[in-house]
Design a protein around this motif. Sequence first.
Motif, PDB file in Angstrom:
ATOM      1  N   LEU A 102      13.979 -24.716  80.307  1.00 20.76           N
ATOM      2  CA  LEU A 102      13.154 -24.180  79.715  1.00 20.76           C
ATOM      3  C   LEU A 102      12.631 -24.863  78.860  1.00 20.76           C
ATOM      4  CD1 LEU A 102      14.885 -21.191  80.585  1.00 20.76           C
ATOM      5  CD2 LEU A 102      12.246 -21.362  81.651  1.00 20.76           C
ATOM      6  N   LEU A 103      13.711 -25.812  78.200  1.00 17.31           N
ATOM      7  CA  LEU A 103      13.636 -25.639  76.768  1.00 17.31           C
ATOM      8  C   LEU A 103      13.108 -27.410  76.716  1.00 17.31           C
ATOM      9  CD1 LEU A 103      16.472 -24.112  75.428  1.00 17.31           C
ATOM     10  CD2 LEU A 103      14.304 -23.722  74.921  1.00 17.31           C
ATOM     11  N   LYS A 119      28.309 -18.233  64.410  1.00  8.12           N
ATOM     12  CA  LYS A 119      27.743 -18.747  64.268  1.00  8.12           C
ATOM     13  C   LYS A 119      26.222 -17.993  64.880  1.00  8.12           C
ATOM     14  CE  LYS A 119      29.158 -23.052  64.915  1.00  8.12           C
ATOM     15  NZ  LYS A 119      29.136 -24.632  65.104  1.00  8.12           N
ATOM     16  N   GLY A 120      25.501 -18.607  64.801  1.00  9.67           N
ATOM     17  CA  GLY A 120      23.799 -17.714  65.030  1.00  9.67           C
ATOM     18  C   GLY A 120      23.734 -16.062  64.598  1.00  9.67           C
ATOM     19  N   GLU A 151      25.603 -23.475  71.183  1.00  9.00           N
ATOM     20  CA  GLU A 151      25.119 -23.570  69.862  1.00  9.00           C
ATOM     21  C   GLU A 151      24.640 -24.532  69.232  1.00  9.00           C
ATOM     22  OE1 GLU A 151      25.510 -18.600  69.072  1.00  9.00           O
ATOM     23  OE2 GLU A 151      26.827 -20.265  68.066  1.00  9.00           O
ATOM     24  N   SER A 152      25.497 -24.946  69.448  1.00  8.24           N
ATOM     25  CA  SER A 152      25.322 -26.677  68.468  1.00  8.24           C
ATOM     26  C   SER A 152      24.743 -27.823  68.939  1.00  8.24           C
ATOM     27  CB  SER A 152      26.651 -27.603  68.707  1.00  8.24           C
ATOM     28  OG  SER A 152      26.949 -27.888  67.909  1.00  8.24           O
ATOM     29  N   ASP A 153      24.998 -27.355  71.033  1.00  8.64           N
ATOM     30  CA  ASP A 153      24.160 -28.386  71.659  1.00  8.64           C
ATOM     31  C   ASP A 153      22.774 -28.589  71.476  1.00  8.64           C
ATOM     32  OD1 ASP A 153      26.894 -29.800  71.973  1.00  8.64           O
ATOM     33  OD2 ASP A 153      26.884 -28.686  74.039  1.00  8.64           O
ATOM     34  N   TYR A 154      21.590 -27.418  71.878  1.00  2.13           N
ATOM     35  CA  TYR A 154      20.957 -26.892  71.529  1.00  2.13           C
ATOM     36  C   TYR A 154      19.900 -25.952  70.141  1.00  2.13           C
ATOM     37  CZ  TYR A 154      21.146 -26.850  76.658  1.00  2.13           C
ATOM     38  OH  TYR A 154      20.968 -27.508  78.001  1.00  2.13           O
ATOM     39  N   SER A 155      20.696 -26.308  69.217  1.00  2.85           N
ATOM     40  CA  SER A 155      20.404 -26.016  67.719  1.00  2.85           C
ATOM     41  C   SER A 155      19.215 -26.775  67.292  1.00  2.85           C
ATOM     42  CB  SER A 155      21.764 -26.920  66.672  1.00  2.85           C
ATOM     43  OG  SER A 155      21.730 -28.184  66.756  1.00  2.85           O
ATOM     44  N   ALA A 156      18.898 -28.192  67.946  1.00  2.00           N
ATOM     45  CA  ALA A 156      17.670 -28.641  67.400  1.00  2.00           C
ATOM     46  C   ALA A 156      16.633 -27.998  68.484  1.00  2.00           C
ATOM     47  CB  ALA A 156      16.984 -30.034  67.970  1.00  2.00           C
ATOM     48  N   LYS A 157      16.713 -27.253  70.181  1.00  3.66           N
ATOM     49  CA  LYS A 157      15.964 -26.959  70.698  1.00  3.66           C
ATOM     50  C   LYS A 157      15.113 -25.445  69.891  1.00  3.66           C
ATOM     51  CE  LYS A 157      16.575 -29.699  73.481  1.00  3.66           C
ATOM     52  NZ  LYS A 157      15.369 -30.765  74.355  1.00  3.66           N
ATOM     53  N   ASN A 158      14.059 -25.372  71.007  1.00  2.00           N
ATOM     54  CA  ASN A 158      13.353 -23.513  70.254  1.00  2.00           C
ATOM     55  C   ASN A 158      14.242 -22.001  71.144  1.00  2.00           C
ATOM     56  OD1 ASN A 158      11.301 -22.307  69.807  1.00  2.00           O
ATOM     57  ND2 ASN A 158       9.771 -21.985  71.981  1.00  2.00           N
ATOM     58  N   ILE A 159      15.564 -22.343  70.758  1.00  2.00           N
ATOM     59  CA  ILE A 159      15.392 -21.133  71.072  1.00  2.00           C
ATOM     60  C   ILE A 159      16.726 -20.695  69.729  1.00  2.00           C
ATOM     61  CG2 ILE A 159      18.339 -22.392  71.671  1.00  2.00           C
ATOM     62  CD1 ILE A 159      18.672 -20.920  74.802  1.00  2.00           C
ATOM     63  N   ILE A 160      17.329 -19.358  70.311  1.00  2.00           N
ATOM     64  CA  ILE A 160      18.268 -18.534  69.157  1.00  2.00           C
ATOM     65  C   ILE A 160      19.359 -17.815  69.923  1.00  2.00           C
ATOM     66  CG2 ILE A 160      18.017 -16.429  67.413  1.00  2.00           C
ATOM     67  CD1 ILE A 160      15.134 -17.044  66.974  1.00  2.00           C
TER      68      ILE A 160
END
Length: 412
Positions: free
Chosen positions: A410-411, A355-356, A321-330
Amino acid sequence: MKIYLTCSILILSVVQGFAQSSDTKFQDDLFPDKSAVLSKFVPLNNGELSHAACLMEPKTFIYQINQFKIKANGESKNKKNQSLVKKDIDYFARNIVEYYVSHYGRDSLAMARIQQINAEQQSDPNYGSLIKEASKKLQVKTLDSADKKFLNKYVSDVSDLNNTELYKHSAAYRDWIDTYIYNINIDRQFRYSPSEYENRYLLPLEAVRNNIPAGFIKNHLTYQHTLYALKMVTNPQKTDSLYAGFLKRKENKEYKAEINQVYRNLISSRPSSPAPGFSYYDVDGKLIRLSDLRGKYIYIDIWATWCMPCIAEIPFLSKLESDYSAKNIIFLSLSVDRSSDKSKWASYVKNNKLKGLQVMADKDFDSDFIRKFNVASIPRFILIDPEGKIVFANAARPSDPELRNHFDHLLK
């Protein structure tokens, strides 16, 4: 009362998701007070053999079990089905001995330490060495080969694998047959490589096919293990073959209806299929609709506060969640805790600052979304694309490096 241990899936397992059928055709009404009688002969702890019982010498233990059988048969008030009652007591005793063999000579403090490590330190980088070190202190006594052979013969000797009435009325007999099926392939199931791991879910069907006589019990076990394998195996060729093989059998309509539904769920959850929706409340009481999250990838973690393997994945999930926080994923965590444990779930989420998006299913494993994905064990992970279509119905776990490869692809 099932007082022996089988393989975890959730075992976990089921475990984790694989339990004796609750169908009304199965009862346990021959002699319901067996545990109360047993407690007069061997020490119990919450209905199971205590550590002290598992330290008794084999001859002394078997003498006490035989005394229990004599006492129980003498106290039975079910005069109408005396023959079935005697067998019910006998198989109950066999299950007790099975448990005794698998737990013989274990130190209670060492066992408590192992359980603590499993509950609190599965995400620790030194988890393996911690378990190994604790396990060294676990076994304080071992059975010699002669005693083990005698005890195993006590459990399995001269057995009836096709007593329909006993199967319908004795949980002990059903449990004994479950253990019998498991033990047939106990060595084979641990020999598979990671790429062949799913084959272990097919072994019980093979054991039933080769060892259980034709009749009601074989039909029920075939249905039971086919149902579970369809929920656990992800290889489409294998699931198609499983389904086709079951349809060739002359099963009753009730079994076929459930198998058909599970297979339809499989088809509808394959890649590129539209994901089913849900509307669940988050930890703050806000209604979250899956359809409202369109436009982003959604990685769903199906978990529960009581599931230790689920808890072990949380640190890895938090890092993702931290590493992909700026990506288009929830990242969405979907709890299947019971509704009665809602406050426990909410406290766990808040106290551990998870989180999340944190939501709770409305009917735990009976929730519509959970059933449509044939969820039979947790943790379970699902990946949905921005258009609301399924990417993976069984996505990799957060602790699996392969998941990052999928995300990175994918991202972009």
